[in-house]
Design an enzyme around this catalytic site. Structure first.
Site, PDB file in Angstrom:
ATOM      1  N   LYS A 177       0.881  -1.172   0.000  1.00 27.67           N
ATOM      2  CA  LYS A 177       0.000   0.000   0.000  1.00 27.67           C
ATOM      3  C   LYS A 177       0.916   1.218   0.000  1.00 27.67           C
ATOM      4  O   LYS A 177       1.413   1.654   1.040  1.00 27.67           O
ATOM      5  CB  LYS A 177      -0.865  -0.022   1.257  1.00 27.67           C
ATOM      6  CG  LYS A 177      -2.222   0.596   1.156  1.00 27.67           C
ATOM      7  CD  LYS A 177      -2.285   2.024   0.674  1.00 27.67           C
ATOM      8  CE  LYS A 177      -1.917   3.065   1.686  1.00 27.67           C
ATOM      9  NZ  LYS A 177      -1.761   4.423   1.126  1.00 27.67           N
ATOM     10  N   GLY A 228       6.947   5.202   7.910  1.00 26.73           N
ATOM     11  CA  GLY A 228       6.183   6.440   7.789  1.00 26.73           C
ATOM     12  C   GLY A 228       6.261   7.212   9.086  1.00 26.73           C
ATOM     13  O   GLY A 228       7.186   7.026   9.879  1.00 26.73           O
ATOM     14  N   SER A 229       5.270   8.042   9.307  1.00 32.73           N
ATOM     15  CA  SER A 229       5.332   8.949  10.457  1.00 32.73           C
ATOM     16  C   SER A 229       4.989   8.222  11.763  1.00 32.73           C
ATOM     17  O   SER A 229       4.292   7.204  11.763  1.00 32.73           O
ATOM     18  CB  SER A 229       4.376  10.112  10.242  1.00 32.73           C
ATOM     19  OG  SER A 229       3.056   9.628  10.218  1.00 32.73           O
ATOM     20  N   THR A 230       5.430   8.804  12.864  1.00 37.24           N
ATOM     21  CA  THR A 230       5.166   8.211  14.174  1.00 37.24           C
ATOM     22  C   THR A 230       3.665   8.178  14.492  1.00 37.24           C
ATOM     23  O   THR A 230       3.169   7.140  14.951  1.00 37.24           O
ATOM     24  CB  THR A 230       5.988   8.947  15.254  1.00 37.24           C
ATOM     25  OG1 THR A 230       7.376   8.822  14.903  1.00 37.24           O
ATOM     26  CG2 THR A 230       5.784   8.346  16.627  1.00 37.24           C
ATOM     27  N   THR A 232       1.096   7.845  12.454  1.00 43.26           N
ATOM     28  CA  THR A 232       0.481   6.745  11.694  1.00 43.26           C
ATOM     29  C   THR A 232       0.940   5.405  12.259  1.00 43.26           C
ATOM     30  O   THR A 232       0.146   4.455  12.362  1.00 43.26           O
ATOM     31  CB  THR A 232       0.833   6.846  10.191  1.00 43.26           C
ATOM     32  OG1 THR A 232       0.452   8.133   9.717  1.00 43.26           O
ATOM     33  CG2 THR A 232       0.121   5.790   9.385  1.00 43.26           C
ATOM     34  N   GLY A 233       2.203   5.316  12.636  1.00 42.15           N
ATOM     35  CA  GLY A 233       2.703   4.075  13.229  1.00 42.15           C
ATOM     36  C   GLY A 233       1.918   3.685  14.477  1.00 42.15           C
ATOM     37  O   GLY A 233       1.538   2.523  14.665  1.00 42.15           O
ATOM     38  N   GLU A 250       9.257   1.462  11.226  1.00 42.23           N
ATOM     39  CA  GLU A 250      10.341   2.417  10.948  1.00 42.23           C
ATOM     40  C   GLU A 250       9.688   3.780  10.883  1.00 42.23           C
ATOM     41  O   GLU A 250       9.035   4.123   9.902  1.00 42.23           O
ATOM     42  CB  GLU A 250      11.022   2.088   9.614  1.00 42.23           C
ATOM     43  CG  GLU A 250      11.769   0.770   9.604  1.00 42.23           C
ATOM     44  CD  GLU A 250      13.027   0.773  10.450  1.00 42.23           C
ATOM     45  OE1 GLU A 250      13.382   1.822  11.025  1.00 42.23           O
ATOM     46  OE2 GLU A 250      13.649  -0.296  10.563  1.00 42.23           O
ATOM     47  N   CYS A 284      14.274   9.942   6.413  1.00 45.53           N
ATOM     48  CA  CYS A 284      13.992   9.643   7.814  1.00 45.53           C
ATOM     49  C   CYS A 284      15.234   9.827   8.669  1.00 45.53           C
ATOM     50  O   CYS A 284      15.201  10.499   9.693  1.00 45.53           O
ATOM     51  CB  CYS A 284      13.440   8.234   7.945  1.00 45.53           C
ATOM     52  SG  CYS A 284      14.410   6.992   7.111  1.00 45.53           S
ATOM     53  N   GLU A 382      10.375  17.618  13.740  1.00 48.26           N
ATOM     54  CA  GLU A 382      11.002  17.103  12.522  1.00 48.26           C
ATOM     55  C   GLU A 382      10.600  17.972  11.326  1.00 48.26           C
ATOM     56  O   GLU A 382       9.420  18.053  10.984  1.00 48.26           O
ATOM     57  CB  GLU A 382      10.552  15.654  12.279  1.00 48.26           C
ATOM     58  CG  GLU A 382      11.267  15.021  11.102  1.00 48.26           C
ATOM     59  CD  GLU A 382      10.722  13.642  10.718  1.00 48.26           C
ATOM     60  OE1 GLU A 382       9.525  13.389  10.943  1.00 48.26           O
ATOM     61  OE2 GLU A 382      11.498  12.844  10.179  1.00 48.26           O
TER      62      GLU A 382
END
Ligand code: NDP
Length: 476
Positions: A177, A228-230, A232-233, A250, A284, A382
């Site tokens: 995806k 991806g971003s924290t 979303t993680g 990651e 990243c 960030e």
């Protein structure tokens, strides 16, 4: 007949034709020019379910093929990427914005081939954990089943390969995806890889609007590889709970670099620059905040500014450029807002900081910001773009404390002439990786992963293979 003779060859246009939807597509625009690159289909839940069902059935045969054949096919996949490298790089440059030249689009496509080959090369044998005459216990690594791979827009091809190569090697099928900003790059890469892979083991469902969440709750998906971003993680961790999925996270970073007083400013300027500005800062594990000792602060500012001013930024297909636009407007606004917060707080702009907001393309100029408060948002948030804050410090303990003060911990670096002194400081940093006198270089043989809220699980090397496998102990 040689391998090269049987390899399918695409042009960028024929790749785009192959991945275009028959109808109802969404336009994907070049972030440098605003021109149409192509269209992407808008698959939804039914298409995702169909892809997972296909993957479930393809995975059994793929696992039965055996490791040696899967290794051979991963090398053939690398051949296919190399044979189509320029077509892929041009498409990547147009969709993502990164220049062809420099450590950008051609470099990224080259890394895809290298990672495929390296992943095919590692040996992972069953491990005998006890053999004492009475007990014999062996640890085997079995396929997990279907792996869902969810990726970002900054290095869309390379990160896809980081996810799919170990998953396939270990006998899993993969449903990807991609980011809705860069779906064409991933679809095109899969089109090339699928010229050699068996049908159904690698599929891409390039939709948005909850498809990532649907993949991470899917009962027939055994593992999610996420980059991806924290935020979303964290949401994936929650949505994977009901099915107890394995997950590799990651996530975002805000990497610190510490320049020690014995560093040579002129000698490190180029390394500092590319550590921070590779992919126009949209990386990243890029250097995102630099702590420089007061004794050499002015000299580092001067040397870095001189080097940074010499690196051309512009449209990716122009061979002279080595920096490109930001990939999307939202990212432009984040970088712009953070630099404004630094300016408003009285920080000194050494270079850049003055984007032409009316120009075509999301170009933000290479920006260096000095004399900035360590708590300024440009330091503690960030930026993920071409704007580096340089914080002055006078005591190494203070620099280590500031470097470790955030919730993220992906990469970090220490810069100095005395390697042992630098290594002693490196040992005190809270990060998945600390580089000495460089920043951000990754290698398929070296494990990579985050500390703290930059994620968990390792990628690359044998450590990475094990993350895509179900450990199975046989005793007796
Ligand atoms: P996002 O987290 O916004 O998106 C990443 C992917 O997740 C996209 O494919 C997105 O799909 C999908 N997604 C969004 N919401 C959900 C959800 N609820 N469940 C499942 N999937 C979802 O990250 P970006 O693409 O903006 O990437 C930039 C970030 O990624 C930066 O913070 C950067 O630091 C980090 N990053 C980390 C790396 C690492 O190795 N640690 C490497 C590269 C980037 P859609 O596009 O359709 O919303």
């Amino acid at each position: 007949m040689t391998t090269a003779d049987t390899t399918t060859r695409f042009t960028t246009e024929s790749l785009l034709t192959a991945i275009q939807p028959e109808s109802g597509g969404r336009d994907i625009l070049d972030p440098a020019t605003g021109e149409l690159v192509g269209q992407v289909g808008q698959p939804g839940r039914p298409e995702l379910d169909a892809a997972v069902a296909t993957a479930v059935s393809a995975q059994r045969d793929w696992a039965d093929l055996g490791d040696a054949e899967r290794r051979r096919l991963l090398n053939r996949a690398a051949d296919a990427v190399e044979a189509n490298a320029e077509a892929l790089a041009v498409l990547l440059s147009r969709e993502q914005g990164k220049p062809l030249n420099g450590p950008n689009a051609r470099f990224e496509v080259g890394a895809c081939a290298s990672w495929l080959r390296a992943t095919a090369d590692f040996d992972l044998e069953p491990e005998t954990v006890v053999d004492d005459g009475q007990t014999f216990a062996q640890l085997h690594y079995r396929p997990l089943g279907v792996v869902g791979a969810i990726g970002p827009w900054n290095w869309p091809m390379m990160i896809s390969v980081w996810q799919l190569a170990p998953a396939l090697r270990m006998g899993n099928a993969v449903v990807m995806k991609p980011s809705s900003y860069t779906p064409l790059s991933v679809l095109a890469l899969a089109e090339v890889l699928n010229t050699v892979l068996p049908t159904g083991v690698l599929q891409v469902v390039a939709g948005r609007g909850g498809l990532g969440e649907a993949l991470s709750t899917h009962p027939d998906v055994a593992k999610i590889m996420f980059t991806g971003s924290t935020p979303t993680g964290k949401s994936i961790i929650r949505s994977s709970a009901d099915t107890v999925k394995r997950i590799t996270m990651e996530l975002g970073g805000n990497d610190a670099g510490i320049v020690l007083p014995d560093a040579d400013p002129k000698a490190i300027a180029e390394g500092l620059f590319w550590g921070a500005f590779i992919n126009t800062g949209q990386t990243c594990a890029a250097l995102k905040r630099l702590y420089v000792h007061a004794d050499i602060y002015d000299a580092v500012c001067e040397a870095l500014t001189e080097f940074a001013a010499s690196v051309p930024m512009g449209i990716g297909l122009d061979e002279t450029n080595e920096l490109g636009p930001l990939q999307n407007e939202a990212q432009f606004d984040i970088v712009d807002g953070l630099v404004e917060s630094a300016k408003n707080a009285g920080a000194r702009i050494l270079l850049g900081g003055d984007p032409d907001r009316d120009a075509t393309g999301y170009f933000y100029p290479t920006t260096l910001v000095a004399d900035i408060d360590p708590q300024n948002p440009l330091v503690v948030e960030e930026q993920f773009g071409p704007a580096l804050p340089l914080v002055k410090y006078s005591d190494v303990d203070e620099a280590v404390r500031m470097a470790n003060s955030l919730e993220t911990g992906l990469g970090s670096s220490v810069w100095g002439t005395d390697r042992n002194a630098a290594a002693a400081v490196a040992a005190r940093l809270e990060a998945g990786t600390t580089w000495i006198n460089s920043h951000g270089g990754v290698d398929p043989r070296i494990p990579f992963g985050g500390a703290k809220q930059s994620g968990y699980g390792l990628e690359f090397g044998v450590h990475g293979l094990k993350q895509l496998a179900q450990p199975h102990v046989i005793v007796g």
